[in-house]
Design a protein around this motif. Structure first.
Motif, PDB file in Angstrom:
ATOM      1  N   LEU A 228       0.860  -1.189   0.000  1.00 28.89           N
ATOM      2  CA  LEU A 228       0.000   0.000   0.000  1.00 28.89           C
ATOM      3  C   LEU A 228       0.894   1.237   0.000  1.00 28.89           C
ATOM      4  N   PRO A 229       0.803   2.083  -1.049  1.00 26.89           N
ATOM      5  CA  PRO A 229       1.765   3.178  -1.211  1.00 26.89           C
ATOM      6  C   PRO A 229       1.680   4.254  -0.138  1.00 26.89           C
ATOM      7  N   THR A 230       0.522   4.393   0.516  1.00 27.70           N
ATOM      8  CA  THR A 230       0.355   5.449   1.514  1.00 27.70           C
ATOM      9  C   THR A 230       0.774   5.006   2.925  1.00 27.70           C
ATOM     10  N   LEU A 231       1.217   3.751   3.053  1.00 23.63           N
ATOM     11  CA  LEU A 231       1.675   3.241   4.344  1.00 23.63           C
ATOM     12  C   LEU A 231       3.183   3.052   4.313  1.00 23.63           C
ATOM     13  N   THR A 232       3.827   3.240   5.464  1.00 22.73           N
ATOM     14  CA  THR A 232       5.254   2.960   5.561  1.00 22.73           C
ATOM     15  C   THR A 232       5.491   1.454   5.447  1.00 22.73           C
ATOM     16  N   ALA A 233       6.758   1.088   5.290  1.00 23.84           N
ATOM     17  CA  ALA A 233       7.114  -0.331   5.204  1.00 23.84           C
ATOM     18  C   ALA A 233       6.607  -1.081   6.428  1.00 23.84           C
ATOM     19  N   LEU A 234       6.859  -0.525   7.608  1.00 27.41           N
ATOM     20  CA  LEU A 234       6.416  -1.188   8.840  1.00 27.41           C
ATOM     21  C   LEU A 234       4.890  -1.288   8.882  1.00 27.41           C
ATOM     22  N   GLU A 235       4.203  -0.216   8.509  1.00 28.09           N
ATOM     23  CA  GLU A 235       2.735  -0.231   8.536  1.00 28.09           C
ATOM     24  C   GLU A 235       2.173  -1.278   7.579  1.00 28.09           C
ATOM     25  N   ASN A 236       2.823  -1.480   6.427  1.00 31.47           N
ATOM     26  CA  ASN A 236       2.371  -2.514   5.489  1.00 31.47           C
ATOM     27  C   ASN A 236       2.404  -3.895   6.121  1.00 31.47           C
ATOM     28  N   VAL A 237       3.347  -4.119   7.034  1.00 30.11           N
ATOM     29  CA  VAL A 237       3.442  -5.411   7.720  1.00 30.11           C
ATOM     30  C   VAL A 237       2.490  -5.468   8.908  1.00 30.11           C
ATOM     31  N   VAL A 238       2.331  -4.347   9.599  1.00 30.07           N
ATOM     32  CA  VAL A 238       1.578  -4.321  10.857  1.00 30.07           C
ATOM     33  C   VAL A 238       0.066  -4.282  10.652  1.00 30.07           C
ATOM     34  N   VAL A 239      -0.393  -3.556   9.626  1.00 32.02           N
ATOM     35  CA  VAL A 239      -1.847  -3.380   9.447  1.00 32.02           C
ATOM     36  C   VAL A 239      -2.601  -4.712   9.331  1.00 32.02           C
ATOM     37  N   PRO A 240      -2.108  -5.684   8.537  1.00 32.51           N
ATOM     38  CA  PRO A 240      -2.818  -6.971   8.499  1.00 32.51           C
ATOM     39  C   PRO A 240      -2.889  -7.638   9.876  1.00 32.51           C
ATOM     40  N   LEU A 241      -1.834  -7.474  10.675  1.00 35.85           N
ATOM     41  CA  LEU A 241      -1.839  -8.041  12.028  1.00 35.85           C
ATOM     42  C   LEU A 241      -2.885  -7.357  12.899  1.00 35.85           C
ATOM     43  N   GLU A 242      -2.974  -6.033  12.769  1.00 37.63           N
ATOM     44  CA  GLU A 242      -3.967  -5.278  13.548  1.00 37.63           C
ATOM     45  C   GLU A 242      -5.385  -5.701  13.165  1.00 37.63           C
ATOM     46  N   LEU A 243      -5.613  -5.911  11.878  1.00 30.72           N
ATOM     47  CA  LEU A 243      -6.944  -6.317  11.409  1.00 30.72           C
ATOM     48  C   LEU A 243      -7.332  -7.692  11.950  1.00 30.72           C
ATOM     49  N   GLN A 244      -6.322  -8.517  12.205  1.00 28.32           N
ATOM     50  CA  GLN A 244      -6.583  -9.850  12.741  1.00 28.32           C
ATOM     51  C   GLN A 244      -6.616  -9.875  14.260  1.00 28.32           C
ATOM     52  N   GLY A 245      -6.412  -8.713  14.884  1.00 32.30           N
ATOM     53  CA  GLY A 245      -6.461  -8.640  16.334  1.00 32.30           C
ATOM     54  C   GLY A 245      -5.264  -9.257  17.033  1.00 32.30           C
ATOM     55  N   ALA A 246      -4.108  -9.272  16.359  1.00 28.28           N
ATOM     56  CA  ALA A 246      -2.900  -9.857  16.957  1.00 28.28           C
ATOM     57  C   ALA A 246      -2.427  -9.015  18.135  1.00 28.28           C
ATOM     58  N   LYS A 247      -1.795  -9.686  19.097  1.00 27.47           N
ATOM     59  CA  LYS A 247      -1.192  -8.979  20.222  1.00 27.47           C
ATOM     60  C   LYS A 247       0.185  -8.472  19.810  1.00 27.47           C
ATOM     61  N   ASN A 248       0.518  -7.260  20.230  1.00 26.98           N
ATOM     62  CA  ASN A 248       1.818  -6.648  19.937  1.00 26.98           C
ATOM     63  C   ASN A 248       2.166  -6.648  18.447  1.00 26.98           C
ATOM     64  N   PRO A 249       1.267  -6.160  17.585  1.00 26.37           N
ATOM     65  CA  PRO A 249       1.548  -6.205  16.146  1.00 26.37           C
ATOM     66  C   PRO A 249       2.813  -5.435  15.756  1.00 26.37           C
ATOM     67  N   ALA A 250       3.049  -4.268  16.400  1.00 28.00           N
ATOM     68  CA  ALA A 250       4.232  -3.476  16.046  1.00 28.00           C
ATOM     69  C   ALA A 250       5.508  -4.238  16.379  1.00 28.00           C
ATOM     70  N   LYS A 251       5.514  -4.945  17.494  1.00 27.22           N
ATOM     71  CA  LYS A 251       6.694  -5.725  17.899  1.00 27.22           C
ATOM     72  C   LYS A 251       6.952  -6.847  16.887  1.00 27.22           C
ATOM     73  N   ILE A 252       5.880  -7.552  16.495  1.00 27.79           N
ATOM     74  CA  ILE A 252       6.014  -8.631  15.503  1.00 27.79           C
ATOM     75  C   ILE A 252       6.522  -8.054  14.182  1.00 27.79           C
ATOM     76  N   GLY A 253       5.948  -6.908  13.789  1.00 24.61           N
ATOM     77  CA  GLY A 253       6.346  -6.271  12.536  1.00 24.61           C
ATOM     78  C   GLY A 253       7.819  -5.889  12.529  1.00 24.61           C
ATOM     79  N   ARG A 254       8.293  -5.305  13.624  1.00 22.99           N
ATOM     80  CA  ARG A 254       9.711  -4.910  13.703  1.00 22.99           C
ATOM     81  C   ARG A 254      10.615  -6.138  13.641  1.00 22.99           C
ATOM     82  N   GLU A 255      10.226  -7.209  14.331  1.00 22.29           N
ATOM     83  CA  GLU A 255      11.032  -8.434  14.309  1.00 22.29           C
ATOM     84  C   GLU A 255      11.136  -8.989  12.896  1.00 22.29           C
TER      85      GLU A 255
END
Length: 229
Positions: A98-125
């Motif tokens: 998605l061009p309007t999202l940062t690289a990290l947000e592109n990884v994190v947003v699907p996790l957030e939509l699925q209700g994952a715990k600590n999506p930002a931490k998973i995304g950074r890893e």
């Protein structure tokens, strides 16, 4: 090992004007959980169509696709979407970030939509694993093709999929960049224990897999074991 994907007598035709074009004709194969499986064939042989049917993105005219124990023909659109969200990862030739999202947000947003715990931490890893820990806040337009595909890799593995479909994952990359992406793909896949299904015209890439299915003219011409799983 249990079968994660089972395909029986799959047929798909398209209407072009007054003509019927058969893209896939009586396709049969199965894939065990944890296998790496390549689908190869010349352009127009039905590879991408087959991938879409296996992932429940399209419907066959006849035949059965069982994905992760579910008969896709018995599921409605919402149920198919839920199965994909929970069990399936995708990597595409053109990255589809998605061009309007940062690289990290592109990884994190699907996790957030699925209700994952600590999506930002998973995304950074995951971004660290694909070597992009210093590119988290860059937008896709600020990344090279290889970097964009590595973001797509991180996103594909973010939901810990049971099966990952990769459609020409190196198709838009030069040789060296493609080799690096393939190495990462197989490393992440082995670490996660995911079943990997790759569609490619690149025989060298395909031969890294346990098994190789060859299509020609919409038919299976061979189903070879390359590496015992």
């Amino acid at each position: 090992m249990p079968k994660i994907l089972n395909v029986e007598h799959l047929r798909k035709t398209y209407t072009s004007g007054s003509k019927q074009l058969t893209v896939l004709d009586d396709i049969n194969f199965s894939i065990e959980a944890g296998e790496t499986f390549a689908i190869v064939g010349p352009s127009g042989s039905g590879k991408t169509t087959l991938l879409g049917l296996c992932a429940g993105l399209d419907y066959p005219d006849t035949g059965v696709v069982e994905l992760s124990g579910a008969n896709l023909g018995n599921l409605n659109e919402d149920e198919r979407a839920r199965l994909r969200n929970e069990k399936v990862g995708f990597i595409f030739q053109n990255f589809q970030l998605l061009p309007t999202l940062t690289a990290l947000e592109n990884v994190v947003v699907p996790l957030e939509l699925q209700g994952a715990k600590n999506p930002a931490k998973i995304g950074r890893e995951l971004m660290g694993k694909v070597g992009l820990g210093d590119r988290l806040q860059h937008y896709p337009s600020q990344l090279s093709g290889g970097e964009q595909q590595r973001v797509a890799l991180a996103r594909a593995f973010s939901n810990s999929p049971s099966i990952l479909f990769a459609d020409e994952p190196t198709g838009n990359l030069d040789q060296d960049t493609g080799d690096r992406v393939v190495q990462l793909l197989f490393e992440l896949n082995q670490e996660a224990g995911t079943t990997l299904v790759i569609v490619s015209h690149d025989l060298e890439l395909a031969q890294k897999c346990n098994r190789l299915l060859r299509l020609r003219g919409g038919k299976v011409v061979s189903n070879e074991v390359l590496i015992e799983s």
